[in-house]
Design a protein around this motif. Structure first.
Motif, PDB file in Angstrom:
ATOM      1  N   ALA A  90       0.329  -9.209  -3.596  1.00  0.00           N
ATOM      2  CA  ALA A  90       0.279 -10.309  -2.777  1.00  0.00           C
ATOM      3  C   ALA A  90       0.805 -10.127  -1.665  1.00  0.00           C
ATOM      4  CB  ALA A  90       1.108 -11.605  -3.693  1.00  0.00           C
ATOM      5  N   ALA A  91       2.065  -9.366  -1.575  1.00  0.00           N
ATOM      6  CA  ALA A  91       2.371  -8.758  -0.095  1.00  0.00           C
ATOM      7  C   ALA A  91       1.321  -7.837   0.445  1.00  0.00           C
ATOM      8  CB  ALA A  91       3.734  -8.001  -0.188  1.00  0.00           C
ATOM      9  N   GLU A  92       0.722  -7.101   0.043  1.00  0.00           N
ATOM     10  CA  GLU A  92      -0.193  -6.137   0.525  1.00  0.00           C
ATOM     11  C   GLU A  92      -1.373  -6.921   0.935  1.00  0.00           C
ATOM     12  OE1 GLU A  92       0.431  -2.830   0.135  1.00  0.00           O
ATOM     13  OE2 GLU A  92      -0.995  -2.320   1.211  1.00  0.00           O
ATOM     14  N   SER A  93      -1.807  -8.172   0.277  1.00  0.00           N
ATOM     15  CA  SER A  93      -2.881  -8.895   0.996  1.00  0.00           C
ATOM     16  C   SER A  93      -2.517  -9.571   2.291  1.00  0.00           C
ATOM     17  CB  SER A  93      -3.320 -10.081  -0.368  1.00  0.00           C
ATOM     18  OG  SER A  93      -2.215 -11.149  -0.095  1.00  0.00           O
ATOM     19  N   PHE A  94      -1.258  -9.434   2.525  1.00  0.00           N
ATOM     20  CA  PHE A  94      -0.798 -10.164   3.723  1.00  0.00           C
ATOM     21  C   PHE A  94      -0.615  -8.972   4.927  1.00  0.00           C
ATOM     22  CE2 PHE A  94       0.213 -13.787   1.099  1.00  0.00           C
ATOM     23  CZ  PHE A  94      -0.413 -14.753   2.001  1.00  0.00           C
ATOM     24  N   GLY A  95      -0.742  -7.774   4.616  1.00  0.00           N
ATOM     25  CA  GLY A  95      -0.631  -6.796   5.432  1.00  0.00           C
ATOM     26  C   GLY A  95       0.968  -6.313   5.246  1.00  0.00           C
ATOM     27  N   ILE A  96       1.612  -6.739   4.250  1.00  0.00           N
ATOM     28  CA  ILE A  96       3.160  -6.490   4.024  1.00  0.00           C
ATOM     29  C   ILE A  96       3.181  -5.076   3.163  1.00  0.00           C
ATOM     30  CG2 ILE A  96       5.471  -7.115   3.156  1.00  0.00           C
ATOM     31  CD1 ILE A  96       4.119 -10.034   4.109  1.00  0.00           C
ATOM     32  N   GLY A  97       3.913  -4.345   3.531  1.00  0.00           N
ATOM     33  CA  GLY A  97       4.075  -3.042   2.527  1.00  0.00           C
ATOM     34  C   GLY A  97       5.545  -3.233   1.836  1.00  0.00           C
ATOM     35  N   SER A  98       5.520  -2.415   0.740  1.00  0.00           N
ATOM     36  CA  SER A  98       6.519  -2.520  -0.338  1.00  0.00           C
ATOM     37  C   SER A  98       6.889  -1.124  -0.870  1.00  0.00           C
ATOM     38  CB  SER A  98       6.302  -3.565  -1.385  1.00  0.00           C
ATOM     39  OG  SER A  98       5.055  -3.184  -2.073  1.00  0.00           O
ATOM     40  N   CYS A  99       8.176  -1.159  -1.311  1.00  0.00           N
ATOM     41  CA  CYS A  99       8.566  -0.106  -2.051  1.00  0.00           C
ATOM     42  C   CYS A  99       9.449  -0.282  -3.139  1.00  0.00           C
ATOM     43  CB  CYS A  99       9.368   1.172  -1.147  1.00  0.00           C
ATOM     44  SG  CYS A  99       9.368   2.736  -1.992  1.00  0.00           S
ATOM     45  N   TYR A 100       9.116   0.362  -4.470  1.00  0.00           N
ATOM     46  CA  TYR A 100       9.817   0.076  -5.597  1.00  0.00           C
ATOM     47  C   TYR A 100      11.250   0.798  -5.483  1.00  0.00           C
ATOM     48  CZ  TYR A 100       6.448  -2.282  -8.386  1.00  0.00           C
ATOM     49  OH  TYR A 100       5.727  -3.093  -9.261  1.00  0.00           O
TER      50      TYR A 100
END
Ligand code: FMN
Length: 258
Positions: free
Chosen positions: A131-141
């Protein structure tokens, strides 16, 4: 390629973020999508703790195997596998009386329940990532949240039937991170089987790790290691953080078994 596949194919872990808040409406949408994740028995066997206190972020950057970027993530969600809520609800529902009347022992949450709750928490976490990626927001576990249980238990006031299974950092990627190349994956023939599990042999491994052998060649001579398997064994599998993670998980399991 449809837009969902496009997002899945283009995602990569992001470890440096623009110092820009994630807008409240966008965060709310990510959360709604997260909570729509499939969940065993529709029980939502997880909790999400948003970490907003900078002091806690700073501490996590140390306790999670010294990863400073954690402290700089604009949004930090801790996913907790959670059977405490249902266990408390069973007690509040007077299940104890029911069991006494029926002359059956009242079950407490056990290993199977823990694994199921971990599945729930991780599936919800991955919904959040996409979901975050779809807004251009990156993430890391951050898997290292499973280390240092005693510290994290106190830090987040975690009760007995919980398990901090993953921490997710979110933020808008810096230009440098946007430009970073993608990690590779193993050829699917080593990962995907038909009907039966297939154990891999020497020839498979030679093929599977051919590129990796080349990538580690610079460090090889320094550490006295002769192949990628040895490098990975030292750097990951037998590294201090892995040993600590197993110790910490054993401590959590003991807590559940009490
Ligand atoms: C369960 C799990 C734990 C992870 N823990 C960490 C971590 O503690 N620190 C980190 O920098 N990356 C962590 N990662 C990210 C992986 O390193 C990353 O997914 C992998 O290298 C593949 O790269 P990619 O996500 O960019 O495709 C974790 C990923 C998973 C799924």
């Amino acid at each position: 390629m449809n837009s969902v596949i496009d997002i899945l194919m283009k995602r990569k872990s992001i470890r440096a973020y623009e110092q820009k808040e994630i807008e409240a409406e966008i965060k709310a949408e990510i959360l709604q999508a997260t909570l729509r994740a499939p969940t065993a028995g529709n029980m939502m066997l997880y909790s999400i703790i948003e970490v907003t206190d900078q002091k806690i972020k700073d501490k996590l950057a140390i306790t999670c195997d010294h990863q400073p970027f954690i402290a700089k993530a604009p949004l930090l969600w801790l996913f907790v596998a959670d059977y405490q809520r249902w266990s408390d609800y069973f007690i509040a529902s007077d299940v104890e009386t029911l069991c006494r009347d029926k002359k059956i022992e009242m079950r407490k949450p056990e290993e199977g329940d823990l694994f199921l709750a971990c599945c729930d928490a991780l599936i919800a976490a991955q919904n959040a990532v996409i979901a975050a990626e779809s807004f251009g927001i990156g993430s890391c576990y951050i898997g290292d949240i499973m280390e240092q249980y005693e510290t994290h238990k106190e830090l987040f006031n975690l009760p007995q039937y919980t398990f901090p299974i993953c921490l997710l950092c979110f933020g808008y990627p810096t230009q440098q991170q946007k430009g970073r190349s993608y990690t590779t994956r193993f050829n699917q023939k080593f990962i995907v089987f038909e009907n039966q599990y297939r154990r891999l042999g020497r020839e498979d491994f030679d093929e599977m790790f051919r590129g990796s052998e080349y990538r580690m060649s610079k460090e090889r001579s320094k550490e006295g290691i002769t192949n990628y398997g040895q490098a990975m064994y030292l750097r990951k599998f037998s590294a201090d953080f892995s040993v600590e993670m197993s110790r910490s998980v054993r401590a959590i399991l003991k807590e559940w078994e009490k």
